[in-house]
Each structure stands twice: as structure tokens, then as C-alpha cells.
Design a protein around this motif. Sequence first.
Motif, short mmCIF file in Angstrom:
data_model
loop_
_atom_site.label_atom_id
_atom_site.label_comp_id
_atom_site.label_asym_id
_atom_site.label_seq_id
_atom_site.Cartn_x
_atom_site.Cartn_y
_atom_site.Cartn_z
N THR A 160 -8.33 -10.23 0.85
CA THR A 160 -6.89 -10.46 0.60
C THR A 160 -6.12 -9.14 0.66
O THR A 160 -5.03 -9.06 1.25
CB THR A 160 -6.70 -11.10 -0.79
OG1 THR A 160 -7.36 -12.37 -0.80
CG2 THR A 160 -5.23 -11.27 -1.12
N LEU A 161 -6.68 -8.08 0.05
CA LEU A 161 -6.02 -6.77 0.07
C LEU A 161 -5.97 -6.19 1.48
O LEU A 161 -4.99 -5.54 1.86
CB LEU A 161 -6.76 -5.81 -0.87
CG LEU A 161 -6.74 -6.19 -2.35
CD1 LEU A 161 -7.60 -5.23 -3.16
CD2 LEU A 161 -5.30 -6.19 -2.89
N ALA A 162 -7.04 -6.45 2.26
CA ALA A 162 -7.04 -5.94 3.65
C ALA A 162 -5.98 -6.62 4.49
O ALA A 162 -5.38 -5.99 5.39
CB ALA A 162 -8.43 -6.16 4.27
N GLN A 163 -5.72 -7.89 4.20
CA GLN A 163 -4.75 -8.64 4.98
C GLN A 163 -3.30 -8.29 4.62
O GLN A 163 -2.36 -8.74 5.29
CB GLN A 163 -4.99 -10.14 4.77
CG GLN A 163 -6.29 -10.61 5.42
CD GLN A 163 -6.75 -11.98 4.93
OE1 GLN A 163 -6.10 -12.59 4.07
NE2 GLN A 163 -7.87 -12.47 5.45
N VAL A 164 -3.14 -7.49 3.55
CA VAL A 164 -1.80 -7.02 3.18
C VAL A 164 -1.23 -6.11 4.26
O VAL A 164 -0.02 -6.04 4.48
CB VAL A 164 -1.85 -6.28 1.82
CG1 VAL A 164 -0.53 -5.58 1.53
CG2 VAL A 164 -2.19 -7.25 0.71
N GLY A 165 -2.12 -5.42 4.97
CA GLY A 165 -1.68 -4.43 5.94
C GLY A 165 -1.60 -3.06 5.30
O GLY A 165 -1.93 -2.88 4.12
N GLN A 166 -1.15 -2.09 6.07
CA GLN A 166 -1.07 -0.73 5.56
C GLN A 166 0.00 -0.63 4.47
O GLN A 166 1.14 -1.03 4.65
CB GLN A 166 -0.72 0.24 6.71
CG GLN A 166 -0.92 1.69 6.39
CD GLN A 166 -2.41 2.07 6.25
OE1 GLN A 166 -3.27 1.37 6.77
NE2 GLN A 166 -2.68 3.17 5.55
N ILE A 167 -0.43 -0.09 3.31
CA ILE A 167 0.49 0.03 2.18
C ILE A 167 1.07 1.43 2.13
O ILE A 167 0.33 2.42 2.12
CB ILE A 167 -0.24 -0.28 0.85
CG1 ILE A 167 -0.78 -1.71 0.88
CG2 ILE A 167 0.68 -0.07 -0.34
CD1 ILE A 167 -1.65 -2.06 -0.31
N GLY A 168 2.40 1.51 2.11
CA GLY A 168 3.07 2.81 2.06
C GLY A 168 3.42 3.19 0.63
O GLY A 168 2.77 2.76 -0.33
N ASN A 169 4.44 4.00 0.49
CA ASN A 169 4.83 4.47 -0.84
C ASN A 169 5.63 3.44 -1.64
O ASN A 169 5.70 3.53 -2.86
CB ASN A 169 5.66 5.75 -0.72
CG ASN A 169 4.83 6.91 -0.20
OD1 ASN A 169 3.61 6.92 -0.34
ND2 ASN A 169 5.51 7.87 0.42
N THR A 170 6.22 2.49 -0.93
CA THR A 170 7.03 1.47 -1.60
C THR A 170 6.57 0.09 -1.13
O THR A 170 6.36 -0.12 0.07
CB THR A 170 8.52 1.65 -1.29
OG1 THR A 170 8.93 2.98 -1.65
CG2 THR A 170 9.35 0.63 -2.07
N LEU A 171 6.43 -0.83 -2.05
CA LEU A 171 5.93 -2.16 -1.72
C LEU A 171 7.05 -3.07 -1.25
O LEU A 171 8.17 -3.06 -1.78
CB LEU A 171 5.27 -2.78 -2.95
CG LEU A 171 4.03 -2.08 -3.50
CD1 LEU A 171 3.56 -2.76 -4.79
CD2 LEU A 171 2.90 -2.08 -2.47
N LYS A 191 3.86 -7.33 -2.47
CA LYS A 191 3.72 -7.56 -3.91
C LYS A 191 3.02 -8.90 -4.18
O LYS A 191 2.14 -9.01 -5.03
CB LYS A 191 5.09 -7.54 -4.58
CG LYS A 191 5.71 -6.16 -4.69
CD LYS A 191 7.07 -6.24 -5.37
CE LYS A 191 7.72 -4.86 -5.48
NZ LYS A 191 9.05 -4.93 -6.14
N THR A 192 3.44 -9.92 -3.44
CA THR A 192 2.83 -11.25 -3.62
C THR A 192 1.34 -11.21 -3.28
O THR A 192 0.50 -11.76 -4.01
CB THR A 192 3.54 -12.28 -2.74
OG1 THR A 192 4.93 -12.35 -3.09
CG2 THR A 192 2.91 -13.65 -2.88
N ALA A 193 1.00 -10.54 -2.19
CA ALA A 193 -0.40 -10.45 -1.76
C ALA A 193 -1.22 -9.64 -2.76
O ALA A 193 -2.38 -9.97 -3.06
CB ALA A 193 -0.48 -9.84 -0.37
#
Length: 301
Positions: A195-206, A211-213
Motif C-alpha cells: 500500500t505504501l509503495a503504491q502511494v508513489g514518491q513522497i516529497g516534503n509535503t503530502l 494522506k489517505t493512502a
Amino acid sequence: MSRVATIPLQRTMASAIQTAQEKLAITQKRLSTGKKAADFASLGTETVRNLSAHTMLEQQKAQATVSKRVGTTMSLYQGHIEGIDSSTRNLRQQILTALGTGQSAGLQEAIESSFQQMRASLNASEGGMPLFAGSQTSQMPFSVATLADAATVPADQAFHDDNVLATARVADGVDLTYGINASSIGQGLYEAFRTLAQVGQIGNTLTDAQKTALQDGAAKLASGLTTLGQVNADNGRKQNQVDDLASRGEDRALLLQQVIQDNEDADLGQVAVDLAQQKTVLEASYSVFSQLSSLSLVKYL
């Protein structure tokens, strides 16, 4: 006394000397070996009991060796499980913090690091053999190499272990199944990482979607940690069982050793007394025999 008359007496003395020499030899051997007898047959009525005690003691030693090996393996299980637990709990806390503040600097790296920690532990080995593979020891039990890969690889393709778990005889009549497979440890957590991998690349701001993922991922991490804790608790229970059986085995081994010692070991104090007495008797016998041998009719003519 005639020379002829002394011959039967000399023979009697010679036989007595031989007997005394044999007794002295036996006592000297007891002193040098510390044992009552040279072999089991010489123990008389205690032979069967001591043979049985030796057999049971060897069985106990073998079981103690197995218990020690099993205990070591379960300690390795515990170390890897708790390593995953610690890393994952820290990650979940970072996710919750990021969700609360909306600031996610470093979160992507934390997720990837925690995933690699889990991967390394699931593929840990002992003596060149994977710990958590069940009977499928020809390959690593967890094959997903990166967090990015987890996004597209389902759990049934990620894990390659089975439910054939290690079992050992740790006491008389007690066979303990103590093995743990990778999927029982990590399948729930892997779903969270997917699930976290499917969030995509996480930057400095969500973003709102992230957030939902992440909320979903944090919930799945919590569920996976619960399962992980249950596996660790079961492993701990079995560790306590092995320790308890090992303690009982040590007590039993001491009892068997005492039985053997009581029946086989010589009383060295008594042996020393017997040795001194037998030497005195033998020396006296030599003296008498020498005197008898020197008698002749010439002294009486």
C-alpha cells in the motif's frame, strides 16, 4: 621340622602370597583408576542398573545438545522478529507524525529503509540455510528486492516458504515444533508496504491522496505488527518450555551421574587403607616364606 615336612607349608604359603598379590594388584588398579571394578561385569548385582543409568545419561546428553541448538535458533528468531517490530513501529510513528503535521521530509527514505530491514530479516540464515523458509531451503523465502517492486508483486508471489516447520525431540516423549516461516511473520506487513509503495514518491509535503493512502498503510502496519507480536509470543513460550525441560534434564543428569558414581567410583580413602594393609600382609608372607625355604635337617643334627 624336616625339610620334607615344610614342603606342604611352603605350598600353602605360596598360594597365600599369590592371593595377596592379586588383591594388592586389584587395589592398586582401583587407586590408579578411581573405579571399584575394571568392567561392568565385575560390579555384580549393580551391573544392570549402571548399564541402564549410562544409557539414560547418554540420551539426556543428546537431548541437551538438541535443546541447546533449538534454543539458539529460537533466540535468532526472536532477534529478527524484534528487529522487524522495532523498525516497523518507528516507521508507523513517522507516518502518523507526517499525517498530523502534513510535513513528510525523509518519510520516503524511512519507508524504504524499514522495508529493507524486513527483507533482510525474512531472508536471514543460520549456517548458510535460510531461517524462515520451512523446507524450501533451496531459495530465499522472500524474493521482492525493492519497495518499488512491492507495488506490483502480490504476496503469493513474494513468499516462497511452506508450512513444513522444524521439529526436535527435546525430552523423552516430547517433540517440539519450533520452526517459523517468513509468511507468518511478514505477510501482513508486506501488504502494508504494498500500500505504501503504491502511494508513489513522497516529497516534503503530502497530497490529500497520499494522506489517505498513508492512513490505510498505517492501519495495515498496525495489523501486521499484531500478527508479528503473536508469532513472537508463541516463540517466547516455546523458548520457556525448552529452558524448563533443559533445567529438568540437568537435574536428571546429575541424579544419573550420582547413581553411576555411587556404584562405580572407589572410596579412595578406604583404598589407601586397604593398600597399606595388603602391603603389610604381603611383606609378612614373603618373610615367613623365606624363613621356611631356608629350613633344613642340618640345623637339627
